[in-house]
Motif scaffolding. Structure first.
Motif, PDB file in Angstrom:
ATOM      1  N   ASP A 154       0.268  16.946  33.585  1.00 48.47           N
ATOM      2  CA  ASP A 154       1.467  16.189  33.655  1.00 48.47           C
ATOM      3  C   ASP A 154       1.199  15.065  32.748  1.00 48.47           C
ATOM      4  O   ASP A 154       2.406  14.818  32.027  1.00 48.47           O
ATOM      5  CB  ASP A 154       1.571  15.595  35.248  1.00 48.47           C
ATOM      6  N   ALA A 155       0.311  14.520  32.676  1.00 48.21           N
ATOM      7  CA  ALA A 155      -0.127  13.318  31.775  1.00 48.21           C
ATOM      8  C   ALA A 155       0.350  13.647  30.203  1.00 48.21           C
ATOM      9  O   ALA A 155       1.089  12.957  29.523  1.00 48.21           O
ATOM     10  CB  ALA A 155      -1.434  12.540  31.703  1.00 48.21           C
ATOM     11  N   GLN A 158       4.193  14.617  29.965  1.00 53.91           N
ATOM     12  CA  GLN A 158       5.104  13.550  29.946  1.00 53.91           C
ATOM     13  C   GLN A 158       5.151  12.836  28.385  1.00 53.91           C
ATOM     14  O   GLN A 158       6.273  12.647  27.822  1.00 53.91           O
ATOM     15  CB  GLN A 158       4.606  12.454  31.107  1.00 53.91           C
ATOM     16  N   TYR A 159       4.122  12.916  27.871  1.00 51.03           N
ATOM     17  CA  TYR A 159       3.906  12.414  26.534  1.00 51.03           C
ATOM     18  C   TYR A 159       4.740  13.338  25.416  1.00 51.03           C
ATOM     19  O   TYR A 159       5.434  13.036  24.698  1.00 51.03           O
ATOM     20  CB  TYR A 159       2.543  12.240  25.797  1.00 51.03           C
ATOM     21  N   TRP A 162       8.230  12.936  25.905  1.00 54.35           N
ATOM     22  CA  TRP A 162       8.628  11.652  25.381  1.00 54.35           C
ATOM     23  C   TRP A 162       8.871  11.651  24.004  1.00 54.35           C
ATOM     24  O   TRP A 162       9.861  11.080  23.383  1.00 54.35           O
ATOM     25  CB  TRP A 162       7.736  10.505  25.842  1.00 54.35           C
ATOM     26  N   ALA A 266      -5.890  15.276  27.383  1.00 55.76           N
ATOM     27  CA  ALA A 266      -5.605  14.388  28.495  1.00 55.76           C
ATOM     28  C   ALA A 266      -6.917  14.154  29.174  1.00 55.76           C
ATOM     29  O   ALA A 266      -7.611  15.092  29.323  1.00 55.76           O
ATOM     30  CB  ALA A 266      -4.732  14.854  29.668  1.00 55.76           C
ATOM     31  N   PRO A 353      -4.058   6.023  35.762  1.00 52.05           N
ATOM     32  CA  PRO A 353      -3.416   6.328  34.652  1.00 52.05           C
ATOM     33  C   PRO A 353      -4.437   7.261  33.751  1.00 52.05           C
ATOM     34  O   PRO A 353      -5.628   7.396  33.977  1.00 52.05           O
ATOM     35  CB  PRO A 353      -3.340   5.070  34.133  1.00 52.05           C
ATOM     36  N   SER A 364      -2.125   7.377  23.656  1.00 50.75           N
ATOM     37  CA  SER A 364      -1.152   6.967  24.435  1.00 50.75           C
ATOM     38  C   SER A 364      -1.926   7.008  25.864  1.00 50.75           C
ATOM     39  O   SER A 364      -2.748   7.546  26.036  1.00 50.75           O
ATOM     40  CB  SER A 364       0.183   7.600  24.528  1.00 50.75           C
ATOM     41  N   SER A 366      -0.893   7.804  30.208  1.00 51.71           N
ATOM     42  CA  SER A 366       0.324   8.043  30.924  1.00 51.71           C
ATOM     43  C   SER A 366      -0.014   7.460  32.200  1.00 51.71           C
ATOM     44  O   SER A 366      -1.057   7.377  32.462  1.00 51.71           O
ATOM     45  CB  SER A 366       0.460   9.680  31.071  1.00 51.71           C
ATOM     46  N   PRO A 367       1.176   7.417  33.098  1.00 51.71           N
ATOM     47  CA  PRO A 367       2.398   7.914  33.135  1.00 51.71           C
ATOM     48  C   PRO A 367       3.141   7.176  31.825  1.00 51.71           C
ATOM     49  O   PRO A 367       2.904   6.221  31.659  1.00 51.71           O
ATOM     50  CB  PRO A 367       3.167   7.283  34.518  1.00 51.71           C
ATOM     51  N   GLN A 368       4.248   7.764  31.362  1.00 47.52           N
ATOM     52  CA  GLN A 368       4.983   7.213  30.172  1.00 47.52           C
ATOM     53  C   GLN A 368       6.127   6.419  31.030  1.00 47.52           C
ATOM     54  O   GLN A 368       6.604   6.785  31.862  1.00 47.52           O
ATOM     55  CB  GLN A 368       5.651   8.688  29.308  1.00 47.52           C
ATOM     56  N   LEU A 381       2.074  11.830  38.195  1.00 49.17           N
ATOM     57  CA  LEU A 381       1.086  12.713  37.654  1.00 49.17           C
ATOM     58  C   LEU A 381       0.603  13.442  39.056  1.00 49.17           C
ATOM     59  O   LEU A 381      -0.152  13.105  39.918  1.00 49.17           O
ATOM     60  CB  LEU A 381      -0.134  12.056  37.063  1.00 49.17           C
TER      61      LEU A 381
END
Lengths: 393, 329
Positions: A154-155, A158-159, A162, A266, A353, A364, A366-368, A381
């Motif tokens: 998920d992390a 999401q990126y 995005w 991730a 995170p 980056s 995440s979460p975004q 997440l």
């Protein structure tokens, strides 16, 4: 007679004095296998003390704090060899340690949890990312410090979403763990609106990790393997077994970025992470170990700090008291992630995170922005409370 | 334009600017120095014009910043260069360094301005420096990642907060020994005494709270918590503090909540939240306490708060990632 009595009183006095000055001793066990897995990249080859080095740093940190509170922490590491009985080893550790950090495969983690179920030992899973341990096979005596596969997927997802890289070419390895990561990535894609345009399997046909003329061969194999794909934005590789993913960046037929098990990865920690005071722990770690800090080191550090934090707050070394505090609503731990980390009360998973790293820099975290949640954005997440299959008993 | 006119203008210009400067600089104009953590610079702000008048290049990762008591120099901790640089406020040049020990972050000085106490974040140490002689005169072992520094109004007790140990250490300044340690919420970053010495306020960044400690009994007697509608609690991270001279009002920077809380010094109740820039770090009052300046890390600016009106009246763009602020006495 009187002299004997005075002597006895003196002894009692001395004993109480000694009691007053003796620190509170807290033993933490560390159970793992000997040996480390072979990685494709030589620079990613873990050290023999991978993980335990993080726990030892946290022991130092706990003891610096303990100096002011008259508390003292020790770590006992057990490295299982081929054929060793994990249950027997866990039982033996539990004889002197109320807390045991586990870096074990899923089935062995379960075996230890069930073996020690009635002994009151608190287990901290630092090594397994398997969702099963937090879902249908969750156990009430295990705190999960390592993030899960679904949290990692998920992390990353999401990126990518995005970034508007929503068309994924999914390449999956042929081993069970690779398939589990692919499951998590599929779940992510459907949750966040990405599309898997095609899936391919990379069959592990064996062969050596290192050869003298490897690059020439790989350079021919990888473009061929990735050609004739439908239009896609990013290649997402599920290769926890380290068979092929690291060979993909710069070698895909179409010029596309790689993510998943190589490229943008991730992870709970990266040696280049320097935000939120992380430079301090990176420096402390390098000074102590003359090497960089890995995700497993950080997970073990956090597990050890969770115990240290709870012992300092409760002023108790009793596993029951400490565990009640860890599970309570006042518990949180700081781990250089820019916010406090707490436990999901439904399965004792640490909210955290997740960093996205390219191996040299943190790209980056995440979460975004924009992924919202009614309780905690960290719960965007991984598997959330309404979906959980866990019933803690 | 004739040559004569141009010469005339050249002749008048310095006079005009001197006049302007004089008119715009009544007695209450102060100079604020802002450390820019990423920019490796210090921005100089004239509090009358509310504008940056100079930018000084300093060492790497400038954070803690403070005027010397005589107002002649500004000391700035440049952590990645393992030193504290001294800026002459007349020439805006770096004229000296102080032997701060490794990775200095925040520091504080005694009332006389003779002794400086520096938190060495990498070394679990507080370093003691003679400011006049520019020499290191001692060190004290504290908890993991020392950060916040404060000195009691009577100068007898030095406070250091350690971020990973989660404590406020009470250090006897004459013996240079830790005499008490008080557990607070995770990642304590900043400490400040009330001016009457009755309370010590310690902010916890990860805990998102401010602990109020009885400095005699060494116990936490109260805790300020914050709640902002629409903001998740993890985003509320207490960092810098500012206590008015009458001890009635306390301003608390709330980091990524992008707000400064105004807390009643007596009842410890939160009265108001002021929206400032992004990731607000630290703050400083003008000596007349009319204004409070806050450094906003992510938005690269400084907010000016009118203390009496409890309003943000101005935003000033400074360098990259502003962190600390100090204002001329």
């Amino acid at each position: 007679m009187i002299r004997a009595l005075i002597g006895a009183i003196g002894l009692i006095f001395m004993a109480t004095q000694a009691l007053a000055t003796d620190p509170l001793e807290v033993g933490i066990g560390y159970l793992r296998h000997a040996g480390v897995k072979e990685t494709l990249s030589l620079v990613e080859q873990p050290a023999q003390n991978n993980g335990v080095a993080g726990a030892l740093l946290a022991i130092e940190d706990n003891n610096t704090t303990g100096k002011f509170l008259n508390q003292h922490f020790t770590l006992t590491e057990v490295r299982l060899k081929q054929g060793d009985d994990v249950a027997a080893a866990a039982n033996k550790l539990a004889d002197h340690d109320g807390f045991i950090i586990l870096d074990l495969p899923t089935d062995e983690t379960l075996k230890v949890a069930d073996t020690l179920r009635d002994r009151g030992t608190v287990l901290l899973d630092a090594g397994s990312i398997d969702d099963r341990l937090r879902e249908q096979d969750c156990r009430a005596n295990v705190v999960h410090v390592a993030p899960t596969r679904t949290m990692l997927a998920d992390a990353l997802g999401q990126y990518l979403v995005w970034k508007q890289w929503k068309r994924w070419l999914l390449v999956v390895g042929s081993h069970d763990n690779d398939k589990l990561y692919a499951d998590a990535l599929r779940r992510t894609a459907s949750r966040f609106g990405a599309k898997i345009v095609q899936e391919r399997t990379f069959q592990d046909t064996g062969g050596a990790r290192r050869t003298d003329s490897g690059v020439t061969l790989i350079q021919r194999q990888m473009p061929v393997f990735t050609q004739q794909a439908p239009a896609y934005d990013v290649l997402v590789a599920a290769d926890e077994s380290e068979v092929f993913a690291s060979y993909l960046p710069y070698r895909t037929w179409d010029p596309r970025p790689v993510a998943g098990s190589a490229g943008l990865v991730a992870t709970s920690w990266d040696a280049s992470h320097d935000q939120w005071g992380a430079t301090q722990i990176q420096n402390r770690f390098v000074k102590l170990n003359s090497r960089h800090m890995t995700a497993l080191d950080m997970q073990a550090w956090t597990a050890t700090r969770i115990v240290g934090e709870a012992v300092s707050r409760t002023n108790s070394g009793d596993p029951k008291t400490v565990f009640a505090f860890i599970k309570g609503k006042d518990f949180s731990v700081a781990a250089f992630k820019g916010q406090r980390l707490t436990l999901r009360d439904w399965n004792l998973q640490l909210r955290q995170p997740i960093l996205l790293s390219d191996g040299r820099m943190v790209v980056s975290v995440s979460p975004q922005e924009g992924f919202l949640h009614q309780f905690s954005e960290l719960d965007t997440l991984g598997i959330d409370r309404p979906e959980t299959k866990c019933r803690l008993q | 334009m004739t040559a004569e006119k141009s010469q005339m203008r050249r002749y008048w210009l310095p006079f005009l600017s001197v006049l302007c400067f004089a008119a715009a600089s009544p007695a209450h104009a102060y100079i604020a120095y802002i450390s820019n953590e990423k920019g490796n610079t210090v921005s100089v702000i004239d509090t009358d014009k509310w504008a940056v008048t100079a930018t000084i290049k300093v060492g790497q990762r400038p954070r803690g910043i403070e005027f010397t008591r005589d107002g002649k120099f500004v000391m700035v901790a440049v952590g990645d260069d393992d030193t504290i640089q001294v800026i002459d406020t007349k020439t805006q040049q770096i004229v000296d360094t102080l032997p701060s020990g490794p990775d200095p972050e925040l520091f504080t000085q005694d009332a006389a301005g003779k002794t400086l106490y520096v938190a060495n974040e990498n070394d679990n140490t507080v370093t003691v420096i003679d400011i006049q002689k520019r020499t290191r005169i001692g060190s004290i072992q504290v908890g993991v990642e020392p950060e916040g520094m404060a000195i009691s109004p009577d100068g007898k007790i030095l406070i250091n907060t350690s971020e990973t140990t989660n404590m406020a250490h009470f250090i006897d300044t004459s013996k240079r020994e830790v005499v008490a340690s008080v557990l607070v919420d995770p990642r304590p970053r900043f400490a400040e005494f009330k001016h009457d010495g009755s309370e010590l306020w310690v902010s916890s960044e990860i805990g998102g709270t401010v602990s109020i400690i009885d400095p005699v009994k060494h116990v936490v007697t109260g805790k300020v918590t914050f709640s902002i509608p629409g903001l998740r609690s993890e985003a509320i991270q207490a960092v810098g503090l500012g206590i008015t001279k009458d001890d009635r009002t306390v301003f608390v920077a709330l980091g990524p909540a992008n707000r400064v809380a105004i807390v009643d010094g007596k009842t410890h109740e939160v009265k108001k939240y002021l929206l400032v820039g992004q990731r607000v770090w630290h703050m400083a009052f003008t000596p007349d306490e009319k204004y409070l300046l806050t450094t906003n890390g992510i938005s690269n600016d400084v907010s000016v708060i009118d203390v009496a009106a409890q309003k943000v009246i101005k935003t000033i763009q400074v360098g990259e990632l502003p962190w600390g602020v100090t204002i001329s006495p």
